[in-house]
Each structure stands twice: as structure tokens, then as C-alpha cells.
Design an enzyme around this catalytic site. Structure first.
Site, PDB file in Angstrom:
ATOM      1  N   HIS A   1       0.832  -1.010   0.046  1.00 43.54           N
ATOM      2  CA  HIS A   1      -0.019   0.007  -0.101  1.00 43.54           C
ATOM      3  C   HIS A   1       0.777   1.381  -0.097  1.00 43.54           C
ATOM      4  O   HIS A   1       1.847   1.454   0.741  1.00 43.54           O
ATOM      5  CB  HIS A   1      -0.808   0.084   1.253  1.00 43.54           C
TER       6      HIS A   1
ATOM      7  N   ARG B   1     -13.318  12.955   4.606  1.00 40.15           N
ATOM      8  CA  ARG B   1     -11.789  13.580   4.779  1.00 40.15           C
ATOM      9  C   ARG B   1     -11.691  14.254   3.394  1.00 40.15           C
ATOM     10  O   ARG B   1     -10.980  15.365   3.544  1.00 40.15           O
ATOM     11  CB  ARG B   1     -10.956  12.582   4.945  1.00 40.15           C
TER      12      ARG B   1
END
Length: 444
Positions: A102, A187
Site C-alpha cells: 500500500h 476527509r
């Protein structure tokens, strides 16, 4: 006195309510485990409004979280949905060598696209729960969905079958950490993306829930990363490594430079095209370098050392694996990738050497062109993007193209050009070279 709050089902008696939790964090206090469990569950199920969670996210952004709060916030998000388990899967009678990667997000960061086929070709199995664009950084799913027919909406049985048959599946998180899915979108539109606590918990909740046994993190630092200072990026990497290890996932991280964009293409389809160049044995040197470095880490963690990952790019086996993956998920690489209907070119004002290119400015320009979102669920333009014709340190002739911008909505060009203003230069000497891979971080 007992506090009562109301949700869609009527009055509930409990010691928590959203305003008190917001106020605690706003004033610099630490949230208890129970308060975190309650607010994550209540927001996931609609008992805390977006406006209230937005306020709490901003309070966390400004006040931060303790390591204990981050650990509990992550665990609560993992617990908000199901956790996948692939330990029963076999290939050729042996357990799958499950490993994942990731990135914390960068500009031009298409590394997942060539990386997974390299690892697949070397015998690894990658269950890749990926996300969409966040802020000025692109999302792997948005990029891959620019391939005609490609879908990331896979069932659990499809994921399991692909892992056994071809060695990878790239899928939307779905029911994995559903609390994070809602928070992720919120967000993106509330200027609370670049918070160490929120980044760490968001990434690790999905990765812990997806069922991988090992994880390599690409932690970005520089103008195009969410965290600009190396000390902050190091702390993020250490935090995520600790979260992974504490949940039984072997985890390590590379700290990598994101001061300039990765490669020469930034956008969605345009990054897929550049990834295909890498899989064909070419492509920009920095993209190839980082792909192979991360592949080496992933293969080491999976206990696979029989094959040189670079060989898979030279002999075409990684490209073959990518075609298998795309076909399995409904995509057709024989169809042309979309390109924005309108284009504008920035040319060199004089001859010289290309200076540094500010990654954040490029990311914002591409976002302005339509490759990113300004509201949850908004569609992105697959063909919007920017091509860099001259990388830092390369010679430049007066009048030659430096950047080409693409979009389907030409009224966006002015705002995108404004983002690029002052973000690059042509000088008489090459800028200092920075290492792409800064450090390697393992469990303390």
C-alpha cells in the site's frame, strides 16, 4: 444525570454523545476506548451526522491522537465490518504466499499497476483492497476503471477464485472497514486528509481486514505527499508498521521521495498507459526502480526468492499476468484508453535545463482538470491528466513542449494552468538529485 441521544430508532441511554466527544478532542483531551468504539459505530450506522463527524475529524487534524487512540480507532474501524480469511486457500497443494502493498498516496503513483503482475509472475498472491482518489492524489481504482469494462466490484467468491487461479484480485474495500469508507469520502472534502492519525488508521484498518499475511508500505514524503516533513513520514511509517504487527500482519515500510511526480504521466487512463510501457520492458526509470524495489520486499516477506522480478518485465511474463488480471475483472486492454477531448500545451520560454517540478502543484492541476473529486461519489474524468515531456535535469530547447494537459471540459484549463504557475523552471544547471528510496523501516 444520564444523557439521552436520539437516533432513528428512538431514545438510547448511554454515556456518550457526539458534541461531548467533539468537545473533548477540540480541547486537546484523549478519547477513551469506549468513546471511540461508540462514535465509530454510531457514525457507521447513521446515528452521528456528517456535520458532527466533520467537526471531530477537524479536531483530530488539529489536536492529533495518542498512539493508544490511533490503535483503538483502527481496531474499531476493522470491527465495523467483516474480516476476510484466505488461510484455507491452496495452489498446487500449498498455502498461498499472501502479501500486499500500500502507498500513502502520491502524484503519478501508478506503482500498484505494474507491481502486482510482477509479484504474481514470481509466485505471490496479492489480495489488493484499493481505494479511489483522495485529495490531490489519484486512486488505483479510478485508474484501473478507465480500462473499458474493468470492475473492482468483486464478490468474496470471485476474490478467492482469482487468488487461486491467477494470484491476485484488485477490489473495492466494500464491507471491509465500512466506517473507513464513509470517513475516507468525508476527509476528501473537509481538508482533513493529511493527518498522521487518520492516514495510519485508514490504511491499516483496510489492510488488516483484507486478510493478507504480510504487507509492504510505500510511505511518501515531500511536496506531493500528505506529509511533507521526513520526520512526520517516518513517524507515520513506524505507526503503521506497529499497527500491522500488533494485528498479526508482518509489516515493513519504505520511505520514498514524493517531491516530484513519479514518472511522466499523471491522471487516470494516462497512468495506466505508462504502466503498460513499464510492463512492456520500458517506461520511466523511477517507476521501474520503485516497482522492483517494492517487489523485492514483498517477495522476501512472502518467502519467494526463486525468480528475479526484473526478469518478469524483460520476458513479458508480468505483462501476461496483468492481461489475465484485467480479463478476469471484465476489462479489455485491446480497446483504446480514453484521452481528454481537449488539450493545452505549456512550452519552454527559453533553452536550458529542466528544474524541479513541484509534485503538489501538478497533482492539484490534474485535480482541477477533472481527474479527482470535489464531492463524495462524484464521477472522475478517466481521460483527464497531464503528461510531463521533460523531467528534472533533462535539456530543454526554447519553444518545445514541457507539459500537455487533457480534459473533456476545456473551461477547466485556466484553473489548472494557475496551479502550475511557478511550479517549474528552466535554468542553466540541473537541480540536485534526491534518492528515490530514502530509508527502510521495520518493526522496532
Amino acid at each position: 444525570m444520564t444523557q439521552f441521544t436520539f437516533d432513528a430508532r428512538g431514545p438510547m441511554s448511554h454515556p456518550f454523545d457526539a458534541p461531548t466527544i467533539i468537545r473533548t478532542k477540540r480541547d486537546g483531551g484523549a478519547l477513551s476506548d469506549e468513546a471511540i468504539d461508540w462514535v465509530i459505530d454510531a457514525y457507521t450506522h447513521g446515528r452521528v451526522a456528517d456535520e458532527q463527524m466533520s467537526a471531530l475529524l477537524m479536531a483530530i487534524f488539529l489536536r492529533g491522537m495518542t498512539s493508544a487512540e490511533i490503535a483503538r480507532w483502527t481496531a474499531a474501524m476493522v470491527a465495523s465490518g467483516e474480516k476476510l480469511d484466505f488461510t484455507d486457500l491452496r495452489r498446487d497443494g500449498r498455502p498461498l504466499a499472501l502479501v500486499d502493498k500500500h502507498s500513502t498516496g502520491g502524484v503519478g503513483d501508478k506503482i500498484t499497476i505494474p507491481l502486482l503482475p510482477v509479484v504474481m509472475a514470481c509466485g505471490g498472491a496479492v489480495p489488493q483492497a484499493s481505494g479511489r482518489g483522495l485529495g490531490h492524489t489519484g486512486g488505483t481504482l479510478d485508474k484501473l476503471e478507465s480500462i473499458p469494462g474493468f470492475t473492482a466490484e468483486l464478490t468474496k467468491s470471485q476474490i478467492r477464485q482469482q487468488l487461486c487461479d491467477i494470484g491476485a484480485a484488485i477490489f473495492a474495500a466494500g464491507e471491509l472497514a465500512p466506517a473507513d469508507r464513509k470517513l475516507y469520502a468525508l476527509r476528501d472534502i473537509t481538508a482533513t486528509v493529511d493527518s498522521l492519525a487518520l492516514i495510519a488508521s485508514s490504511i491499516m484498518s483496510k489492510k488488516i481486514a483484507e486478510g493478507t499475511r504480510a504487507l509492504v508500505l510505500d510511505t511518501k514524503v515531500g511536496s506531493g505527499a500528505f506529509l511533507k516533513a521526513e520526520a512526520d513520514a517516518r513517524e507515520l511509517a513506524r505507526t503503521m508498521v506497529g499497527l500491522g504487527v500488533s494485528h498479526g500482519v508482518a509489516t515493513r515500510a519504505l520511505l520514498t521521495d514524493m517531491s516530484v511526480p513519479l514518472g511522466c504521466a499523471v491522471g487516470n487512463a494516462i497512468e495506466v498507459a505508462e504502466s503498460l510501457d513499464v510492463l512492456a520492458g520500458g517506461g520511466p526509470a523511477d517507476v521501474v526502480e520503485l516497482t522492483l524495489a517494492l517487489a523485492a520486499e514483498m517477495l522476501a516477506m512472502a518467502g519467494l526468492d526463486a525468480r528475479d522480478p526484473a526478469e518478469t518485465l524483460r520476458d513479458g511474463s508480468a505483462m501476461d499476468r496483468f492481461r489475465q488480471l484485467v480479463t478476469a475483472q471484465g476489462g479489455d486492454l485491446d480497446q483504446p484508453l480514453p484521452v481528454g477531448a481537449s488539450s493545452e500545451t505549456v512550452t519552454a520560454p527559453r533553452s536550458g535545463v529542466m528544474g524541479d517540478i513541484d509534485a503538489l502543484a501538478v497533482g492539484m492541476a490534474v485535480w482541477r482538470l477533472g481527474a479527482g473529486r470535489s464531492a463524495p461519489g462524484e464521477r472522475v474524468q478517466s481521460g483527464a491528466g497531464l503528461r510531463i515531456h521533460r523531467r528534472p535535469g533533462e535539456p530543454v530547447a526554447a519553444g518545445e513542449p514541457l507539459f500537455t494537459l487533457y480534459t473533456d471540459t476545456p473551461e477547466r484549463f485556466a484553473a489548472a494552468m494557475a496551479e502550475l504557475d511557478g511550479a517549474w523552471s528552466v535554468g542553466s544547471a540541473a537541480p540536485p538529485r534526491r534518492p528515490l528510496i530514502i530509508d527502510r523501516i521495520t518493526e522496532r
